[in-house]
Design an enzyme around this catalytic site. Structure first.
Site, PDB file in Angstrom:
ATOM      1  N   SER A   1       0.823  -1.208   0.000  1.00  0.00           N
ATOM      2  CA  SER A   1       0.000   0.000   0.000  1.00  0.00           C
ATOM      3  C   SER A   1       0.852   1.251   0.000  1.00  0.00           C
ATOM      4  CB  SER A   1      -0.899  -0.004   1.249  1.00  0.00           C
ATOM      5  OG  SER A   1      -1.502   1.251   1.460  1.00  0.00           O
TER       6      SER A   1
ATOM      7  N   TYR B   1      -2.319  -0.051  10.023  1.00  0.00           N
ATOM      8  CA  TYR B   1      -2.489  -0.662   8.698  1.00  0.00           C
ATOM      9  C   TYR B   1      -1.191  -0.575   7.905  1.00  0.00           C
ATOM     10  CZ  TYR B   1      -3.974  -1.206   3.839  1.00  0.00           C
ATOM     11  OH  TYR B   1      -4.075  -1.598   2.528  1.00  0.00           O
TER      12      TYR B   1
END
Length: 336
Positions: free
Chosen positions: A128, A153
């Site tokens: 990501s 995350y």
């Protein structure tokens, strides 16, 4: 005919990836736990679009279930793996950290062990843009160090990259990590700005605009993302003989391991997105202007030079065009 396993097959990117793989005559094994992080019916409706394809098989299971995952590998012997299953979302991690530990760390480690034992030809895994964290040098480059995540995350995605390199080093497994940049499009995720803003504007509700709208994102249309995934699929990394231990490059390795950015290479202002949505929907947005949230970053911007050089990847969908396609899908799906 190659057999390919796609984890997170009922997810946004996972569904679109499975669809394109089936169009290219792959045998596709899809798995997903259909968790309730967002509307489960949307996930079921995605799978419904492809479930009857003769070359598609779907398994409702969790990647943390090692024995079930092992059985699927034994029965199907996939040559290729695209790992897209994860607990997504930056803000959700503030309240539910264990969901990220279980799915993104435990699940990833279980998958790596099984990929190792079955000698998979190439495993692509989703990373990501959030791994860039506190980095402020633009555009974001895979060759920059990313040791300062600002969300759990992001920390789990960075951890995936580190775990992947270890397995690649120890067992010579070809592993490619793709850092996705703000993916949007039809069948998108309801927790992301594009979907949330669209829903709120149609319903006449206010939208939460963080950092008072002073934000930019490298919005990337889902078809461009999938084209990039497929372009790299049969190009497993070989290991770079020029890699220097004296000047280590985070993007590559002596091992068969590689990290790529995959984005639109064109950051857009959040307020411009809102104007496009207002124009496409035909209604003004009511706005709650709020401060920057914990875990958020002000700007993302993908340097995609390496992926372009390796595959010829070139995003082709402008934000204007992509927003129009999303609104059209939204109206059709919700019968507006």
């Amino acid at each position: 005919m190659q057999t390919i396993l796609v984890t997170g097959a009922a997810g946004f990117i996972g569904y679109h990836t499975c669809q394109q793989l089936l169009n290219q005559s792959f045998q596709v094994i899809g798995i997903d736990n259909l968790n309730p992080y967002y509307d489960v019916q949307l996930k079921k409706d995605r799978i419904a679009q492809i479930k009857d394809h003769e070359q598609f098989t779907f398994h409702h299971m969790d990647i943390t279930d090692a024995s079930a995952l092992q059985s699927i590998f034994e029965a199907n012997r996939p040559q290729l793996v695209i790992h897209l299953a994860a607990q997504p979302g930056v803000r959700y991690a503030l309240d539910y950290p264990q969901a990220y530990i279980q799915s993104n760390l435990v699940g990833f480690s279980i998958l790596m062990e099984i990929v190792r034992s079955f000698h998979v030809d190439h495993c692509i895994f989703a990373s990501s843009s959030s791994v860039y964290g506190a980095n402020a040098k633009m555009p974001f480059s895979e060759h920059d160090v990313v040791d300062h995540p600002v969300s759990l995350y992001a920390a789990t995605k960075k951890s995936n990259e580190v775990i992947a390199h270890t397995y690649s080093h120890l067992f010579s497994i070809p592993l490619t990590g793709l850092r996705f940049f703000t993916v949007y499009g039809p069948w998108g995720r309801p927790d992301m700005a594009m979907f949330k803003f669209t829903k709120a504007i149609f319903e006449g509700n206010a939208i939460d605009v963080y950092n008072h709208g002073d934000m930019e994102r490298d919005f990337t249309y889902v078809d461009d993302i999938v084209n990039g995934i497929l372009a790299i699929l049969n190009q497993p990394p070989q290991g770079d003989s020029r890699w220097s231990a004296q000047h280590p490059d985070p993007a590559s390795s002596y091992a068969p391991y590689r990290i790529y950015n995959i984005g639109n290479n064109q950051p857009e202002k959040l307020m411009y997105l809102i104007r496009l949505l207002e124009k496409g929907i035909g209604k003004k947005a009511k706005q709650n202007l709020l401060p920057l949230q914990p875990g958020d970053v002000k700007q993302t911007y993908a340097d995609i030079t390496d992926l372009q050089r390796s595959t010829g990847f070139k995003p082709t969908t402008s934000l204007d065009e992509g927003v129009a396609k999303f609104i059209q899908w939204y109206k059709e799906y919700y019968k507006l």
